[in-house]
Write a protein that holds these residues in place. Sequence first.
Motif, PDB file in Angstrom:
ATOM      1  N   UNK A   1       0.833  -1.203   0.000  1.00 18.64           N
ATOM      2  CA  UNK A   1       0.000   0.000   0.000  1.00 18.64           C
ATOM      3  C   UNK A   1       0.867   1.253   0.000  1.00 18.64           C
ATOM      4  N   UNK A   2       0.469   2.225  -0.794  1.00 17.57           N
ATOM      5  CA  UNK A   2       1.090   3.546  -0.743  1.00 17.57           C
ATOM      6  C   UNK A   2       0.578   4.284   0.496  1.00 17.57           C
ATOM      7  N   UNK A   3       1.157   5.444   0.777  1.00 16.43           N
ATOM      8  CA  UNK A   3       0.704   6.232   1.919  1.00 16.43           C
ATOM      9  C   UNK A   3      -0.769   6.600   1.776  1.00 16.43           C
TER      10      UNK A   3
ATOM     11  N   UNK B   1      -6.346 -17.940 -11.259  1.00 20.01           N
ATOM     12  CA  UNK B   1      -5.915 -17.125 -12.400  1.00 20.01           C
ATOM     13  C   UNK B   1      -6.426 -15.691 -12.250  1.00 20.01           C
ATOM     14  N   UNK B   2      -7.696 -15.548 -11.839  1.00 29.24           N
ATOM     15  CA  UNK B   2      -8.268 -14.207 -11.646  1.00 29.24           C
ATOM     16  C   UNK B   2      -7.512 -13.460 -10.562  1.00 29.24           C
ATOM     17  N   UNK B   3      -7.271 -14.123  -9.424  1.00 30.00           N
ATOM     18  CA  UNK B   3      -6.559 -13.472  -8.321  1.00 30.00           C
ATOM     19  C   UNK B   3      -5.156 -13.074  -8.755  1.00 30.00           C
ATOM     20  N   UNK B   4      -4.475 -13.980  -9.469  1.00 27.78           N
ATOM     21  CA  UNK B   4      -3.139 -13.661  -9.941  1.00 27.78           C
ATOM     22  C   UNK B   4      -3.127 -12.466 -10.876  1.00 27.78           C
ATOM     23  N   UNK B   5      -4.124 -12.385 -11.754  1.00 30.44           N
ATOM     24  CA  UNK B   5      -4.195 -11.258 -12.693  1.00 30.44           C
ATOM     25  C   UNK B   5      -4.372  -9.935 -11.957  1.00 30.44           C
ATOM     26  N   UNK B   6      -5.168  -9.954 -10.894  1.00 30.78           N
ATOM     27  CA  UNK B   6      -5.398  -8.725 -10.129  1.00 30.78           C
ATOM     28  C   UNK B   6      -4.132  -8.223  -9.440  1.00 30.78           C
ATOM     29  N   UNK B   7      -3.162  -9.133  -9.241  1.00 32.77           N
ATOM     30  CA  UNK B   7      -1.906  -8.731  -8.610  1.00 32.77           C
ATOM     31  C   UNK B   7      -0.787  -8.414  -9.582  1.00 32.77           C
TER      32      UNK B   7
ATOM     33  N   UNK C   1      -2.230  -3.825 -10.379  1.00 31.34           N
ATOM     34  CA  UNK C   1      -1.910  -3.862  -8.950  1.00 31.34           C
ATOM     35  C   UNK C   1      -2.390  -2.619  -8.207  1.00 31.34           C
ATOM     36  N   UNK C   2      -2.154  -1.455  -8.760  1.00 32.65           N
ATOM     37  CA  UNK C   2      -2.543  -0.222  -8.072  1.00 32.65           C
ATOM     38  C   UNK C   2      -4.062  -0.118  -7.977  1.00 32.65           C
ATOM     39  N   UNK C   3      -4.754  -0.460  -9.074  1.00 27.69           N
ATOM     40  CA  UNK C   3      -6.213  -0.390  -9.059  1.00 27.69           C
ATOM     41  C   UNK C   3      -6.788  -1.399  -8.061  1.00 27.69           C
ATOM     42  N   UNK C   4      -6.193  -2.583  -7.979  1.00 27.91           N
ATOM     43  CA  UNK C   4      -6.655  -3.586  -7.018  1.00 27.91           C
ATOM     44  C   UNK C   4      -6.479  -3.084  -5.596  1.00 27.91           C
TER      45      UNK C   4
ATOM     46  N   UNK D   1      -8.735  -1.050  -0.492  1.00 27.56           N
ATOM     47  CA  UNK D   1      -8.646  -0.052   0.563  1.00 27.56           C
ATOM     48  C   UNK D   1      -9.724   1.029   0.470  1.00 27.56           C
ATOM     49  N   UNK D   2     -10.714   0.831  -0.422  1.00 31.65           N
ATOM     50  CA  UNK D   2     -11.857   1.740  -0.537  1.00 31.65           C
ATOM     51  C   UNK D   2     -11.465   3.142  -0.993  1.00 31.65           C
ATOM     52  N   UNK D   3     -10.378   3.247  -1.707  1.00 34.02           N
ATOM     53  CA  UNK D   3     -10.009   4.566  -2.227  1.00 34.02           C
ATOM     54  C   UNK D   3     -11.084   5.052  -3.183  1.00 34.02           C
TER      55      UNK D   3
END
Length: 369
Positions: free
Chosen positions: A88-90, A346-352, A357-360, A365-367
């Motif tokens: 996670x970013x700040x 496969x879906x979980x891996x794609x999300x990472x 990655x940033x969008x996931x 984190x409910x951004x």
Amino acid sequence: MPDHDVAIVGAGPVGLLLACLLAQRGVDVAVYEMRAGADDRSRAIGIHPPGRAALDDAGISAEVRAEALALEGGDVVCDGRILASLSFTAAQRVLILPQHRTDALLRQRLSRLQEGALHFAHRVTRVHDEGAAVSLSFETGREKTASFVIAADGVRSGIRRQLGIDWRERPGTGWYAMVDVPDAHADLRARLHCESAGLVESFPLPEGRRRWVASDPQRMLDDAPTFIDAIRRRTGIRLDLPDGTAPTVFAARQHRASRLTAGRIVLVGDAAHETSPIGGQGMNLGWAAAGRLAAAIERSLGTGVLVLSDYERPTMRAVAGAQRRSFFYMTMGRPARGPVLWGRNVVIGALGTAPLRRRTADMITMRGA
């Protein structure tokens, strides 16, 4: 003249935060809680970016940060293999603090802003919108009036039932078992084990502890040996629970009210929506809504014109989005085998992967919620 500008029924985290936001605006507020004292259960632990912003607005950010852990990220694991890893970013940072401590800090803040605003052992039995004000009847026979009444009285809201507002079930139901245990080797990462036999989650807690959550569709993981065995069979991890430790079994359900306002009476928090704790969104969703509601009430009191739609419409949209996300999270954690397990991984891996990655991380984190 009404006795108060705003009466809030329920002193959970959303009711308390709303009271602080209103008191800071110079609004006379009274909070009525049916319990005789504070609720010391741990319950919700994650403070997402929208929740952090709400606590900042309430004036307790320094106190929360002094006690909380800052979650660095998380890993999704299956059969010993990391499928996705997020940091996670700040701006995305999630703070970890047990709910009873957040509640205590909010109570302290409210007492500084408006001494005597919180009233324990006050059970509200009836509310009635009289046009220019709302009357509240208490179990003791006493009555009070307020320009607005806010129902923050939880998923079993008596006020919502009295108003006849529909409580509509949404997709996403499951049973889970949870236990908080000492962890001498605690780090600052969450781990989600999406195993073929079912979900296991673990989250770091302050003071060298860790929370473990396991899906429990048969509601059988209510004793330490059974819980320990389920974790071992699913993940290979051997937990050591202190003597006398008993897991808490709970239901994750999703509902939302058909409407959030009825004249001068407003639903907020769990009285307005029940969102699965898998994904940790419910409390933060309520806090973000409390910020919108405080602004709408201030405008309504200042102009004499009800502008509660400024609260209701965006809150209903946010709730719908959060419940869709929670349903997705629960689906990813269900037992699976063969092609279904392979496809899910496969879906979980794609999300990472790097492009997503940033969008996931923003979604988790409910951004922007």
